[in-house]
Write a protein that holds these residues in place. Structure first.
Motif, PDB file in Angstrom:
ATOM      1  N   PRO A 115       0.804  -1.236   0.000  1.00 24.53           N
ATOM      2  CA  PRO A 115       0.000   0.000   0.000  1.00 24.53           C
ATOM      3  C   PRO A 115       0.834   1.282   0.000  1.00 24.53           C
ATOM      4  N   ASP A 116       0.168   2.401  -0.285  1.00 27.15           N
ATOM      5  CA  ASP A 116       0.811   3.714  -0.323  1.00 27.15           C
ATOM      6  C   ASP A 116       1.471   4.096   0.996  1.00 27.15           C
ATOM      7  N   ASN A 117       0.876   3.651   2.117  1.00 24.71           N
ATOM      8  CA  ASN A 117       1.370   4.083   3.425  1.00 24.71           C
ATOM      9  C   ASN A 117       2.440   3.170   4.000  1.00 24.71           C
ATOM     10  N   LYS A 118       2.940   2.258   3.203  1.00 28.30           N
ATOM     11  CA  LYS A 118       4.030   1.395   3.648  1.00 28.30           C
ATOM     12  C   LYS A 118       5.295   2.230   3.852  1.00 28.30           C
ATOM     13  N   VAL A 119       5.901   2.174   5.047  1.00 30.45           N
ATOM     14  CA  VAL A 119       7.160   2.892   5.298  1.00 30.45           C
ATOM     15  C   VAL A 119       8.291   2.145   4.605  1.00 30.45           C
ATOM     16  N   ILE A 120       8.962   2.835   3.692  1.00 29.68           N
ATOM     17  CA  ILE A 120      10.051   2.211   2.932  1.00 29.68           C
ATOM     18  C   ILE A 120      11.418   2.603   3.484  1.00 29.68           C
ATOM     19  N   TYR A 121      11.651   3.900   3.739  1.00 33.90           N
ATOM     20  CA  TYR A 121      12.957   4.373   4.203  1.00 33.90           C
ATOM     21  C   TYR A 121      12.826   4.940   5.609  1.00 33.90           C
ATOM     22  N   LEU A 122      13.674   4.447   6.523  1.00 35.62           N
ATOM     23  CA  LEU A 122      13.633   4.868   7.926  1.00 35.62           C
ATOM     24  C   LEU A 122      15.042   5.241   8.377  1.00 35.62           C
ATOM     25  N   ASP A 123      15.191   6.445   8.907  1.00 36.43           N
ATOM     26  CA  ASP A 123      16.483   6.904   9.422  1.00 36.43           C
ATOM     27  C   ASP A 123      16.715   6.277  10.794  1.00 36.43           C
ATOM     28  N   SER A 124      17.812   5.532  10.935  1.00 38.28           N
ATOM     29  CA  SER A 124      18.068   4.806  12.183  1.00 38.28           C
ATOM     30  C   SER A 124      18.395   5.736  13.343  1.00 38.28           C
ATOM     31  N   GLN A 159       4.919   9.243   0.188  1.00 36.19           N
ATOM     32  CA  GLN A 159       5.723  10.420   0.503  1.00 36.19           C
ATOM     33  C   GLN A 159       6.953  10.528  -0.403  1.00 36.19           C
ATOM     34  N   VAL A 160       7.564   9.394  -0.714  1.00 34.35           N
ATOM     35  CA  VAL A 160       8.705   9.414  -1.635  1.00 34.35           C
ATOM     36  C   VAL A 160       8.261   9.964  -2.988  1.00 34.35           C
ATOM     37  N   ARG A 161       7.142   9.446  -3.476  1.00 35.27           N
ATOM     38  CA  ARG A 161       6.653   9.860  -4.789  1.00 35.27           C
ATOM     39  C   ARG A 161       6.321  11.360  -4.807  1.00 35.27           C
ATOM     40  N   ALA A 162       5.608  11.815  -3.788  1.00 28.06           N
ATOM     41  CA  ALA A 162       5.205  13.221  -3.744  1.00 28.06           C
ATOM     42  C   ALA A 162       6.416  14.146  -3.614  1.00 28.06           C
ATOM     43  N   THR A 163       7.371  13.757  -2.773  1.00 32.75           N
ATOM     44  CA  THR A 163       8.569  14.588  -2.567  1.00 32.75           C
ATOM     45  C   THR A 163       9.417  14.635  -3.826  1.00 32.75           C
ATOM     46  N   ALA A 164       9.560  13.489  -4.481  1.00 37.60           N
ATOM     47  CA  ALA A 164      10.330  13.438  -5.731  1.00 37.60           C
ATOM     48  C   ALA A 164       9.674  14.303  -6.801  1.00 37.60           C
ATOM     49  N   LEU A 165       8.359  14.246  -6.884  1.00 36.86           N
ATOM     50  CA  LEU A 165       7.630  15.037  -7.871  1.00 36.86           C
ATOM     51  C   LEU A 165       7.800  16.533  -7.611  1.00 36.86           C
ATOM     52  N   ASP A 166       7.698  16.928  -6.351  1.00 34.23           N
ATOM     53  CA  ASP A 166       7.912  18.339  -5.987  1.00 34.23           C
ATOM     54  C   ASP A 166       9.313  18.799  -6.385  1.00 34.23           C
ATOM     55  N   LYS A 179       5.578  -8.657   3.243  1.00 33.44           N
ATOM     56  CA  LYS A 179       4.714  -9.148   4.316  1.00 33.44           C
ATOM     57  C   LYS A 179       5.391 -10.326   4.997  1.00 33.44           C
ATOM     58  N   GLY A 180       4.841 -10.704   6.152  1.00 36.49           N
ATOM     59  CA  GLY A 180       5.376 -11.857   6.856  1.00 36.49           C
ATOM     60  C   GLY A 180       6.346 -11.476   7.957  1.00 36.49           C
ATOM     61  N   GLN A 181       7.153 -12.412   8.386  1.00 36.84           N
ATOM     62  CA  GLN A 181       8.061 -12.302   9.518  1.00 36.84           C
ATOM     63  C   GLN A 181       7.253 -12.138  10.817  1.00 36.84           C
ATOM     64  N   LYS A 182       7.913 -11.835  11.910  1.00 43.27           N
ATOM     65  CA  LYS A 182       7.274 -11.888  13.230  1.00 43.27           C
ATOM     66  C   LYS A 182       6.099 -10.917  13.368  1.00 43.27           C
ATOM     67  N   ASP A 183       6.249  -9.712  12.830  1.00 48.45           N
ATOM     68  CA  ASP A 183       5.202  -8.701  13.031  1.00 48.45           C
ATOM     69  C   ASP A 183       4.347  -8.496  11.784  1.00 48.45           C
ATOM     70  N   LEU A 196      12.029  -0.064  -2.722  1.00 49.56           N
ATOM     71  CA  LEU A 196      10.821   0.598  -3.206  1.00 49.56           C
ATOM     72  C   LEU A 196      10.062  -0.312  -4.176  1.00 49.56           C
ATOM     73  N   TYR A 197      10.808  -1.066  -4.977  1.00 42.25           N
ATOM     74  CA  TYR A 197      10.150  -1.967  -5.925  1.00 42.25           C
ATOM     75  C   TYR A 197       9.502  -3.145  -5.202  1.00 42.25           C
ATOM     76  N   ARG A 198      10.183  -3.660  -4.193  1.00 37.97           N
ATOM     77  CA  ARG A 198       9.729  -4.885  -3.539  1.00 37.97           C
ATOM     78  C   ARG A 198       8.855  -4.646  -2.309  1.00 37.97           C
ATOM     79  N   GLY A 199       8.970  -3.447  -1.694  1.00 37.22           N
ATOM     80  CA  GLY A 199       8.154  -3.146  -0.527  1.00 37.22           C
ATOM     81  C   GLY A 199       8.779  -3.507   0.802  1.00 37.22           C
ATOM     82  N   TRP A 200      10.121  -3.634   0.849  1.00 36.27           N
ATOM     83  CA  TRP A 200      10.764  -3.860   2.139  1.00 36.27           C
ATOM     84  C   TRP A 200      10.942  -2.519   2.846  1.00 36.27           C
TER      85      TRP A 200
END
Length: 554
Positions: free
Chosen positions: A30-39, A49-56, A225-229, A255-259
């Motif tokens: 889905p659109d709201n899947k978090v793809i990039y997270l700053d550790s 958000q990636v798509r909208a920011t890139a477009l801007d 999808k999958g794994q513990k959570d 981004l392509y695979r959804g991890w």
């Protein structure tokens, strides 16, 4: 006959990267899947958000700088979750991204900016002064420097990319028309034995094909999808985004695979382990020096790494000893892959299920490619015999920028890339890389050209002649550069002079090019009748020194 892949060929769509990633009809998450997270900060981007920011940003490039198809945007920064929207915004506007090592000196950065024909530069606040100096040297105006990351310029002299938008209120800006097979997406710089780095021209099709090739054969076991959570696989990213390994595998594939990609600025073992534990990381891409630490460092024992399903190692050969040490200690499987900047990068990988039975191999040839091992007369050698690896496929680059001679030497008339790496293939189709034809030194996956260091060292007042080779440092599981120096007459060659020259060079080159292998003072540098340095003799001397040292310790 050339060897084909054991994997079935896949359809490679004739589309640019923006279309491939953001206009696809088969996205499984889905659109709201978090793809990039700053550790460090937990700042993140969802797909939307990636798509909208890139477009801007893409519209901002057109509105503010009249960005045109083929314009080059340079990126000079460590890993940052802003990198993906910036590069895809540049692509939307028809641009080419050229990432540079943030460890570069101003002179090294200036060379890349000039060679690539960069029109502008994105950097981060801590790197601004180096960026300004390099841009000034090549005639890029300061108003063409913008910032990314969490720190902003308090003087407001340099804009942040997030405020670099189209404020004109018009909707006249449209996505650039791209020819995927001819138009460049990236200009990455790969060092050559002649000294200066070479601009590797990678098209949209090159990257699209490699993402799909990896999805079928390399990272196919990873899921959104999958794994513990049930949140899917979480991949830890410390490999640099300016390197093709990180650029394709870490920026594009998630981004392509959804991890979810948990992004680190740079590698630190304690932070690496802490992040695996904190975020329940399930997969990591690494390099042999990191595998060495996992197998031996006492730091590792302080953390729970049990969430890791597998680690993939690349960028340099991986030994059986390292793989078995990690398995014995942590029960984490390690598989290996192989690739080059010129192949976008991945050409081979071990299958997950084969990691124990084919240790030492780089695995199978990925789909849509053919490969040959060739002898010195450019004749193919049969399976089991050693030769130079040649590869052909949709992931193979167009050539080197501004370097027709280098391109002609690297690419055959029928499209095969001469990798410069030596190895063989077994009867089951597994490929092995055992050596390199090229003289490049590989320090932790980074390429170090001996000729570049020799050129700088000969400028030192106390150096009469010099040769640089790579020597293997077992403690770091990597090659390190070592210089063999003929000192000027009257110069006292000793530890003090060695320290002085090592430190002097360290101020002139990026960190990975420093003389971590030290200096050996010699009476003469061995050369052929034509003046070519006989590095083979120096390598033999280094091996003899290592053996004698080992004997002395007994």
């Amino acid at each position: 006959m050339p060897t084909g892949s054991l994997f079935p060929d896949i359809d490679i769509p004739n589309v640019d990267l923006w279309t491939f990633l953001f206009e696809r009809k088969d996205r499984p998450y889905p659109d709201n899947k978090v793809i990039y997270l700053d550790s460090d900060t937990n700042r993140s981007y969802t797909y939307a958000q990636v798509r909208a920011t890139a477009l801007d940003f893409g519209k901002g490039l057109k509105a503010n700088w009249s960005w045109k198809r083929g314009d080059v945007l340079a990126l000079f920064a460590p890993n940052c979750i802003d990198t993906p929207p910036i590069m895809w915004g540049a692509h939307w506007a028809g641009g080419i991204l050229s990432p540079a090592n943030p460890g570069y000196t101003a002179a090294e950065l200036a060379f890349q900016l000039k060679d690539a024909g960069a029109k502008a530069l994105v950097t981060q606040l801590p790197f601004l002064e180096t960026a300004r100096e390099a841009c000034k040297a090549v005639g890029i105006d300061e108003d063409r420097i913008i910032l990314m990351g969490d720190e902003k310029d308090e003087s407001n002299r340099f804009k942040h990319f997030s405020s670099f938008k189209n404020f004109s209120g018009t909707s006249r800006f449209r996505k650039a028309k791209i020819d995927p097979k001819k138009d460049l997406a990236f200009l990455v710089y790969s060092s050559g034995t002649t000294g200066h780095p070479k601009g590797v021209m990678l098209t949209h099709t090159n990257i699209v094909s490699n993402v799909l090739m990896n999805a079928i054969a390399g990272d196919h076991n990873l899921s959104w999808k999958g794994q513990k959570d049930d949140q899917g696989d979480k991949v830890l990213a410390f490999l640099p985004f300016f390197h093709i390994y990180g650029l394709t595998i870490l920026c594009h594939s998630p981004l392509y695979r959804g991890w979810q990609l948990v992004v680190m600025k740079k590698f630190d073992l304690a932070l690496f382990c802490s992040n695996i534990q904190k975020y329940a990381i399930t997969f990591a891409y690494a390099v042999p020096p990191v595998i060495l630490m996992l197998g031996k460092s006492p730091v590792v024992a302080n953390y729970d790494l049990s969430s890791l399903r597998m680690v993939n190692s690349g960028a340099a050969p991986l030994t059986r000893e390292l793989v078995e040490a990690v398995w014995k200690r942590l029960k984490i499987p390690i598989k290996q892959g192989y690739g080059l900047s010129e192949t976008s990068p991945t050409t081979h990988t071990q299958r997950w299920e084969d990691w124990q039975t084919t240790i030492g191999s780089v695995g199978l040839l990925l789909p849509n490619q053919t490969a040959m091992y060739m002898d010195a007369e450019d004749k193919e050698v049969p399976a089991g015999q050693t030769g130079e690896l040649w590869i052909k496929g949709p992931n193979v680059f167009l050539g080197y920028l501004n370097n027709p001679e280098g391109t002609a030497n690297a690419l055959t008339s029928d499209g095969y890339f001469k990798t410069g790496d030596v190895g063989h293939q077994d009867e089951k189709g597994n490929f092995y890389i055992t050596d390199r034809v090229k003289e490049l030194i590989k320090y932790k996956g980074f390429q170090v050209p001996p000729a570049e260091l020799e050129g700088i060292l000969t400028g030192h007042d106390d150096v009469d002649d010099v040769a640089v080779i790579g020597v293997y440092d077992e403690s770091q599981a990597t090659e390190v550069p070592r210089a063999y120096i003929v000192p000027k007459k009257g110069v006292e060659a000793g530890k003090a002079k060695e320290k002085e020259i090592v430190e002097w060079l360290g101020t002139k080159v990026a960190s990975h090019k420093r003389l971590r292998g030290g200096i050996r003072f010699v009476d003469v540098v061995p050369k052929s009748a034509s003046g070519k340095i006989l590095r083979r003799l120096l390598k033999e001397e280094a091996l003899k020194e290592e053996k004698d040292g080992a004997k002395a310790k007994l």
